[in-house]
Design a protein around this motif. Sequence first.
Motif, PDB file in Angstrom:
ATOM      1  N   LYS A   2      22.504  -9.639  65.915  1.00 46.74           N
ATOM      2  CA  LYS A   2      23.462 -10.027  66.967  1.00 46.74           C
ATOM      3  C   LYS A   2      24.908  -9.864  66.526  1.00 46.74           C
ATOM      4  O   LYS A   2      25.802  -9.688  67.356  1.00 46.74           O
ATOM      5  CB  LYS A   2      23.202 -11.479  67.386  1.00 46.74           C
ATOM      6  CG  LYS A   2      21.896 -11.683  68.141  1.00 46.74           C
ATOM      7  CD  LYS A   2      21.743 -13.132  68.576  1.00 46.74           C
ATOM      8  CE  LYS A   2      20.582 -13.298  69.561  1.00 46.74           C
ATOM      9  NZ  LYS A   2      19.300 -12.856  69.024  1.00 46.74           N
ATOM     10  N   ALA A   3      25.160  -9.930  65.237  1.00 43.08           N
ATOM     11  CA  ALA A   3      26.528  -9.840  64.724  1.00 43.08           C
ATOM     12  C   ALA A   3      27.026  -8.397  64.759  1.00 43.08           C
ATOM     13  O   ALA A   3      26.235  -7.457  64.673  1.00 43.08           O
ATOM     14  CB  ALA A   3      26.583 -10.360  63.288  1.00 43.08           C
ATOM     15  N   PRO A   4      28.336  -8.204  64.880  1.00 44.49           N
ATOM     16  CA  PRO A   4      28.893  -6.847  64.739  1.00 44.49           C
ATOM     17  C   PRO A   4      28.670  -6.326  63.323  1.00 44.49           C
ATOM     18  O   PRO A   4      28.812  -7.073  62.347  1.00 44.49           O
ATOM     19  CB  PRO A   4      30.375  -7.029  65.053  1.00 44.49           C
ATOM     20  CG  PRO A   4      30.645  -8.480  64.840  1.00 44.49           C
ATOM     21  CD  PRO A   4      29.380  -9.203  65.156  1.00 44.49           C
ATOM     22  N   VAL A   5      28.320  -5.050  63.219  1.00 45.44           N
ATOM     23  CA  VAL A   5      27.979  -4.434  61.937  1.00 45.44           C
ATOM     24  C   VAL A   5      28.861  -3.206  61.711  1.00 45.44           C
ATOM     25  O   VAL A   5      29.003  -2.370  62.605  1.00 45.44           O
ATOM     26  CB  VAL A   5      26.497  -3.992  61.903  1.00 45.44           C
ATOM     27  CG1 VAL A   5      26.168  -3.298  60.573  1.00 45.44           C
ATOM     28  CG2 VAL A   5      25.571  -5.174  62.138  1.00 45.44           C
ATOM     29  N   LEU A   6      29.440  -3.115  60.516  1.00 44.06           N
ATOM     30  CA  LEU A   6      30.070  -1.882  60.073  1.00 44.06           C
ATOM     31  C   LEU A   6      29.138  -1.246  59.058  1.00 44.06           C
ATOM     32  O   LEU A   6      28.914  -1.786  57.971  1.00 44.06           O
ATOM     33  CB  LEU A   6      31.434  -2.137  59.438  1.00 44.06           C
ATOM     34  CG  LEU A   6      32.153  -0.887  58.895  1.00 44.06           C
ATOM     35  CD1 LEU A   6      32.421   0.115  60.013  1.00 44.06           C
ATOM     36  CD2 LEU A   6      33.452  -1.267  58.190  1.00 44.06           C
ATOM     37  N   LEU A   7      28.565  -0.109  59.437  1.00 45.91           N
ATOM     38  CA  LEU A   7      27.627   0.595  58.572  1.00 45.91           C
ATOM     39  C   LEU A   7      28.360   1.785  57.954  1.00 45.91           C
ATOM     40  O   LEU A   7      28.767   2.701  58.656  1.00 45.91           O
ATOM     41  CB  LEU A   7      26.418   1.046  59.390  1.00 45.91           C
ATOM     42  CG  LEU A   7      25.140   1.437  58.635  1.00 45.91           C
ATOM     43  CD1 LEU A   7      23.944   1.427  59.577  1.00 45.91           C
ATOM     44  CD2 LEU A   7      25.265   2.799  57.986  1.00 45.91           C
ATOM     45  N   VAL A   8      28.558   1.729  56.640  1.00 44.62           N
ATOM     46  CA  VAL A   8      29.256   2.787  55.913  1.00 44.62           C
ATOM     47  C   VAL A   8      28.219   3.682  55.261  1.00 44.62           C
ATOM     48  O   VAL A   8      27.438   3.229  54.418  1.00 44.62           O
ATOM     49  CB  VAL A   8      30.200   2.209  54.843  1.00 44.62           C
ATOM     50  CG1 VAL A   8      30.920   3.324  54.113  1.00 44.62           C
ATOM     51  CG2 VAL A   8      31.196   1.236  55.470  1.00 44.62           C
ATOM     52  N   ALA A   9      28.177   4.956  55.678  1.00 48.31           N
ATOM     53  CA  ALA A   9      27.180   5.883  55.156  1.00 48.31           C
ATOM     54  C   ALA A   9      27.855   7.152  54.669  1.00 48.31           C
ATOM     55  O   ALA A   9      28.969   7.482  55.095  1.00 48.31           O
ATOM     56  CB  ALA A   9      26.148   6.213  56.231  1.00 48.31           C
ATOM     57  N   THR A  10      27.170   7.860  53.764  1.00 46.54           N
ATOM     58  CA  THR A  10      27.731   9.089  53.204  1.00 46.54           C
ATOM     59  C   THR A  10      26.810  10.264  53.511  1.00 46.54           C
ATOM     60  O   THR A  10      25.590  10.164  53.377  1.00 46.54           O
ATOM     61  CB  THR A  10      27.937   8.960  51.687  1.00 46.54           C
ATOM     62  OG1 THR A  10      26.696   8.583  51.057  1.00 46.54           O
ATOM     63  CG2 THR A  10      28.973   7.898  51.376  1.00 46.54           C
ATOM     64  N   THR A  11      27.409  11.369  53.905  1.00 48.10           N
ATOM     65  CA  THR A  11      26.634  12.509  54.388  1.00 48.10           C
ATOM     66  C   THR A  11      25.903  13.244  53.280  1.00 48.10           C
ATOM     67  O   THR A  11      24.943  13.972  53.541  1.00 48.10           O
ATOM     68  CB  THR A  11      27.550  13.503  55.124  1.00 48.10           C
ATOM     69  OG1 THR A  11      28.569  13.954  54.223  1.00 48.10           O
ATOM     70  CG2 THR A  11      28.210  12.847  56.329  1.00 48.10           C
ATOM     71  N   GLN A  12      26.348  13.088  52.020  1.00 43.69           N
ATOM     72  CA  GLN A  12      25.713  13.771  50.891  1.00 43.69           C
ATOM     73  C   GLN A  12      24.858  12.817  50.054  1.00 43.69           C
ATOM     74  O   GLN A  12      24.590  13.067  48.877  1.00 43.69           O
ATOM     75  CB  GLN A  12      26.778  14.431  50.014  1.00 43.69           C
ATOM     76  CG  GLN A  12      27.632  15.461  50.733  1.00 43.69           C
ATOM     77  CD  GLN A  12      28.741  16.007  49.849  1.00 43.69           C
ATOM     78  OE1 GLN A  12      28.553  16.243  48.662  1.00 43.69           O
ATOM     79  NE2 GLN A  12      29.917  16.217  50.429  1.00 43.69           N
ATOM     80  N   ASP A  13      24.434  11.724  50.669  1.00 44.26           N
ATOM     81  CA  ASP A  13      23.669  10.700  49.971  1.00 44.26           C
ATOM     82  C   ASP A  13      22.260  11.207  49.681  1.00 44.26           C
ATOM     83  O   ASP A  13      21.487  11.472  50.599  1.00 44.26           O
ATOM     84  CB  ASP A  13      23.607   9.432  50.828  1.00 44.26           C
ATOM     85  CG  ASP A  13      23.189   8.211  50.035  1.00 44.26           C
ATOM     86  OD1 ASP A  13      22.353   8.358  49.130  1.00 44.26           O
ATOM     87  OD2 ASP A  13      23.688   7.109  50.337  1.00 44.26           O
ATOM     88  N   ALA A  14      21.924  11.345  48.411  1.00 45.17           N
ATOM     89  CA  ALA A  14      20.602  11.833  48.019  1.00 45.17           C
ATOM     90  C   ALA A  14      19.573  10.716  47.950  1.00 45.17           C
ATOM     91  O   ALA A  14      18.376  10.989  47.797  1.00 45.17           O
ATOM     92  CB  ALA A  14      20.692  12.536  46.670  1.00 45.17           C
ATOM     93  N   LEU A  15      20.008   9.457  48.048  1.00 47.88           N
ATOM     94  CA  LEU A  15      19.102   8.315  47.942  1.00 47.88           C
ATOM     95  C   LEU A  15      18.813   7.673  49.294  1.00 47.88           C
ATOM     96  O   LEU A  15      17.680   7.268  49.563  1.00 47.88           O
ATOM     97  CB  LEU A  15      19.694   7.263  46.990  1.00 47.88           C
ATOM     98  CG  LEU A  15      19.943   7.723  45.553  1.00 47.88           C
ATOM     99  CD1 LEU A  15      20.669   6.634  44.778  1.00 47.88           C
ATOM    100  CD2 LEU A  15      18.630   8.078  44.865  1.00 47.88           C
ATOM    101  N   CYS A  16      19.842   7.569  50.120  1.00 47.84           N
ATOM    102  CA  CYS A  16      19.722   6.915  51.432  1.00 47.84           C
ATOM    103  C   CYS A  16      20.178   7.909  52.495  1.00 47.84           C
ATOM    104  O   CYS A  16      21.383   8.022  52.760  1.00 47.84           O
ATOM    105  CB  CYS A  16      20.563   5.644  51.473  1.00 47.84           C
ATOM    106  SG  CYS A  16      20.137   4.454  50.182  1.00 47.84           S
TER     107      CYS A  16
END
Length: 368
Positions: free
Chosen positions: A290-304
């Motif tokens: 329910k809370a606002p989420v800031l999801l920081v992701a990386t385009t070259q991430d080999a793990l996630c």
Amino acid sequence: MVPVLALLPAVIALLGAAIVIPWDKTLNTEPFPRNTTATENCGPIDDLQYSRRTVYFPSKGLQLEGWLYLPKGIEGRPPIVVLAHGIAGQKDMGLHPFAEVFAQRGMAALVFDYRNFGGSEGEPRNWVSPKRHLEDWDSALDYVRSTLGAEVDVRRIGLWGTSFAGGHVLVTAAKEGSNISAVISQVPHLSGIEASKKSLKNRGIPQSVRLFLAGLHDRARVLVGLPAAYLKVAGPPGSNSFMELPDEDMHLYLAKHPEHYMGGWQNRILARLANELSRYNPIHYVPEVKAPVLLVATTQDALCPIAVARRAAELNSNVQLLEKDVGHFDVYLGDLFEEVSVAQARFLVEKLGAIVPVHEPAEALPLL
């Protein structure tokens, strides 16, 4: 024809040998006791903009250690952000700079170590388990609400997690509902299924089976009262490590680590995690947050994988996705750390209603 019963002793002997003998040279069964010697980076801080002190609170009968940051130059009780690290991480591995940025902007922060890590109690050391980690997150929130009410506003709580903990904060927020005001999920582990598929593709079937059997070996040793078996957290490709990293990523992974580790940390974790990872899928909880989420992701991430992060953002309108065209470990260091941490602080200030002190934030301290 040899009777089956006649073969039974030989079968039992072989199974016993498989349990007792570390058949894989990458397995480590040497004792790994907790080291309680204080390190140079674990003491209190009295800065012009914030203070930091060490606190302790219980989780399932053991004491967890945390750092409590309190901002200076504000009136009233500040909101608080609770932070913890990812797989095999602890608070002295690059979490201080993030907590400092938040404290400089009028927010309290509690950074804690999971059981069996860092300054927290528990053996065998370096036990990574999603179930245990989530229990420790619950304990940290219980501590904030039961003990810190005189110093912070417990009605305004944010969660911050990176990598493995990027998934933990989403699961925790889903369970907590409206009791959580904001979430930062940084380069998060969201799908054990997808991570296992990627690992299988990179390692191949024989190496993937080898990793899984190492986990079974660790579990079998514990059942018969033998010391646990460990694998490396990080190592080069082909090393049977949980994170098989090329040289550049290994350099970035270690760059955020201190010279001397709290608790005597070593580059190894209990091998049993190999049998749990595919079953841990925080993305399933995203629609319930329910809370606002800031999801920081990386385009070259080999793990996630970035594709999973994008899918998560589509599952809940409360999720704001911030993408950076770099790898998994780049967000902890240098100019990118400055950019990402400030963006996170702005998000938290807005969602938690923090009052930013009138002074300008000082230059970030060196990484601890």
